[in-house]
Design an enzyme around this catalytic site. Sequence first.
Site, PDB file in Angstrom:
ATOM      1  N   HIS A 111       0.836  -1.205   0.000  1.00 19.13           N
ATOM      2  CA  HIS A 111       0.000   0.000   0.000  1.00 19.13           C
ATOM      3  C   HIS A 111       0.867   1.250   0.000  1.00 19.13           C
ATOM      4  CE1 HIS A 111       0.621   0.764   4.402  1.00 19.13           C
ATOM      5  NE2 HIS A 111       0.661  -0.557   4.470  1.00 19.13           N
ATOM      6  N   ASP A 154      -0.544   4.246   0.875  1.00 17.96           N
ATOM      7  CA  ASP A 154      -1.069   5.184   1.861  1.00 17.96           C
ATOM      8  C   ASP A 154      -0.352   5.025   3.196  1.00 17.96           C
ATOM      9  OD1 ASP A 154      -2.435   2.642   1.955  1.00 17.96           O
ATOM     10  OD2 ASP A 154      -3.843   3.503   3.391  1.00 17.96           O
ATOM     11  N   ASP A 188       6.481   1.535   7.040  1.00 18.27           N
ATOM     12  CA  ASP A 188       5.130   1.033   6.752  1.00 18.27           C
ATOM     13  C   ASP A 188       4.457   1.865   5.671  1.00 18.27           C
ATOM     14  OD1 ASP A 188       2.761  -0.360   6.951  1.00 18.27           O
ATOM     15  OD2 ASP A 188       2.140   0.557   8.830  1.00 18.27           O
ATOM     16  N   GLU A 207      -5.111   0.763   2.640  1.00 17.59           N
ATOM     17  CA  GLU A 207      -4.845  -0.297   3.611  1.00 17.59           C
ATOM     18  C   GLU A 207      -4.946   0.226   5.037  1.00 17.59           C
ATOM     19  OE1 GLU A 207      -2.765  -3.115   6.234  1.00 17.59           O
ATOM     20  OE2 GLU A 207      -2.303  -0.996   5.914  1.00 17.59           O
ATOM     21  N   GLU A 208      -4.527   1.475   5.238  1.00 21.51           N
ATOM     22  CA  GLU A 208      -4.530   2.038   6.578  1.00 21.51           C
ATOM     23  C   GLU A 208      -5.898   2.594   6.972  1.00 21.51           C
ATOM     24  OE1 GLU A 208      -2.231   1.475   8.438  1.00 21.51           O
ATOM     25  OE2 GLU A 208      -0.260   1.583   7.467  1.00 21.51           O
ATOM     26  N   GLU A 248       4.521  -5.828   4.349  1.00 23.29           N
ATOM     27  CA  GLU A 248       4.321  -5.274   5.687  1.00 23.29           C
ATOM     28  C   GLU A 248       5.578  -5.465   6.546  1.00 23.29           C
ATOM     29  OE1 GLU A 248       1.996  -3.493   6.866  1.00 23.29           O
ATOM     30  OE2 GLU A 248       0.447  -3.708   5.331  1.00 23.29           O
ATOM     31  N   HIS A 279       3.698   3.736  12.623  1.00 21.98           N
ATOM     32  CA  HIS A 279       2.590   4.568  13.101  1.00 21.98           C
ATOM     33  C   HIS A 279       3.025   5.538  14.206  1.00 21.98           C
ATOM     34  CE1 HIS A 279      -0.971   1.896  11.548  1.00 21.98           C
ATOM     35  NE2 HIS A 279       0.072   1.867  10.737  1.00 21.98           N
TER      36      HIS A 279
END
Length: 376
Positions: A66, A68, A100, A134-135, A163, A349
């Site tokens: 992903h 995003d 990520d 995805e997030e 991931e 994150h």
Amino acid sequence: MTPTLELAFDLIARRSVTPEDDGCQTLMMQRLHTAGFECEPLRFEEVDNFWARRGQDGPLVCFAGHTDVVPTGPERNWQHPPFAPEIDSDGMLCGRGAADMKGSLAAMVVAVENFVSKHPNHRGSIAFLITSDEEGPAKHGTVKVVETLEARNEKIDMCIVGEPSSTNSVGDVVKNGRRGSLGAVLRVHGIQGHVAYPHLARNPVHQAAPALAALADEHWDAGNDFFPATSFQISNIHAGTGATNVIPGELEVVFNFRFSTEVTADELKQRTEAILDRFDLQYDIDWTVNGLPFLTDHGPLVDAARQAIKEITGTDTELSTAGGTSDGRFIAPTGAQVLELGPCNDTIHKVNERVRAEDLDTLTRMYERMLELLLA
């Protein structure tokens, strides 16, 4: 600056906060088109996705990921601007998405470019399945692309999800499965009233408390060699008007199961409702299956990952199903072998997200070696 780091810099510099892509996918498709891929943009609602494929024969090895990223929070709290990537004095690539998972995306693209240059007539096919959702809600991303592929009977045989799977060093952990996620919103109905006259009311908090305790104490399963035991967790609970002298008329409880392959979502629903019924509650419950558990046991994909990691780093990688969900949950039900291999996940994150820069080059070599083992 290596080719992988140059591409990672370019991707991280783009403010692709879910569901925005900010040109990341266009950049990737340009590179893949040059490498001989047929690229197919697939936009669903507000979400950009793409499917790219090189070759028509099987087996089909797919890289999934992903573009995003999650929001940064206050940028003043970052040591380096989150969308101005740089390598610090400790050799860490800093920026939102470094771990990520824009670092993995860069490693995937460069690994495939290297592999195709050396093996232009490779066996089988290589594909990319990339989303910008995805997030977020994950309703118009990978799941929709998979539905499109299934509708035209285009089957992924093996899928490498980028991931961040690693713990202490790149490749020390590979995720060869994930637990399922089953969420619920439970509403227990009572009768609102004055706290001084409880006989004229029915307090849903008091009624539900023993049932919630029973759910928390329930032994759902023992897990197995690959999965820990299923867990039940309450994440939110709310009742009352805010006044101190009012018995609430309704209690709302939000809870989640992370479950193994030893039990199904339907079994968890049935057992939960049976427990609630034992306590004579008046309730309704809304269920959401966020993902089913999946497991890729020993086979060509897992074996290729373990061999590649061992050759490049000397590490005997650990197979794990721990952690949250990933988009692998949408791909595995089609029958594909799925694993997750990416950089260390200790800063994902977080403010000041970062990854060791040299790890991305190591990851590039791992991906390329896996392709050699599977398709050369």
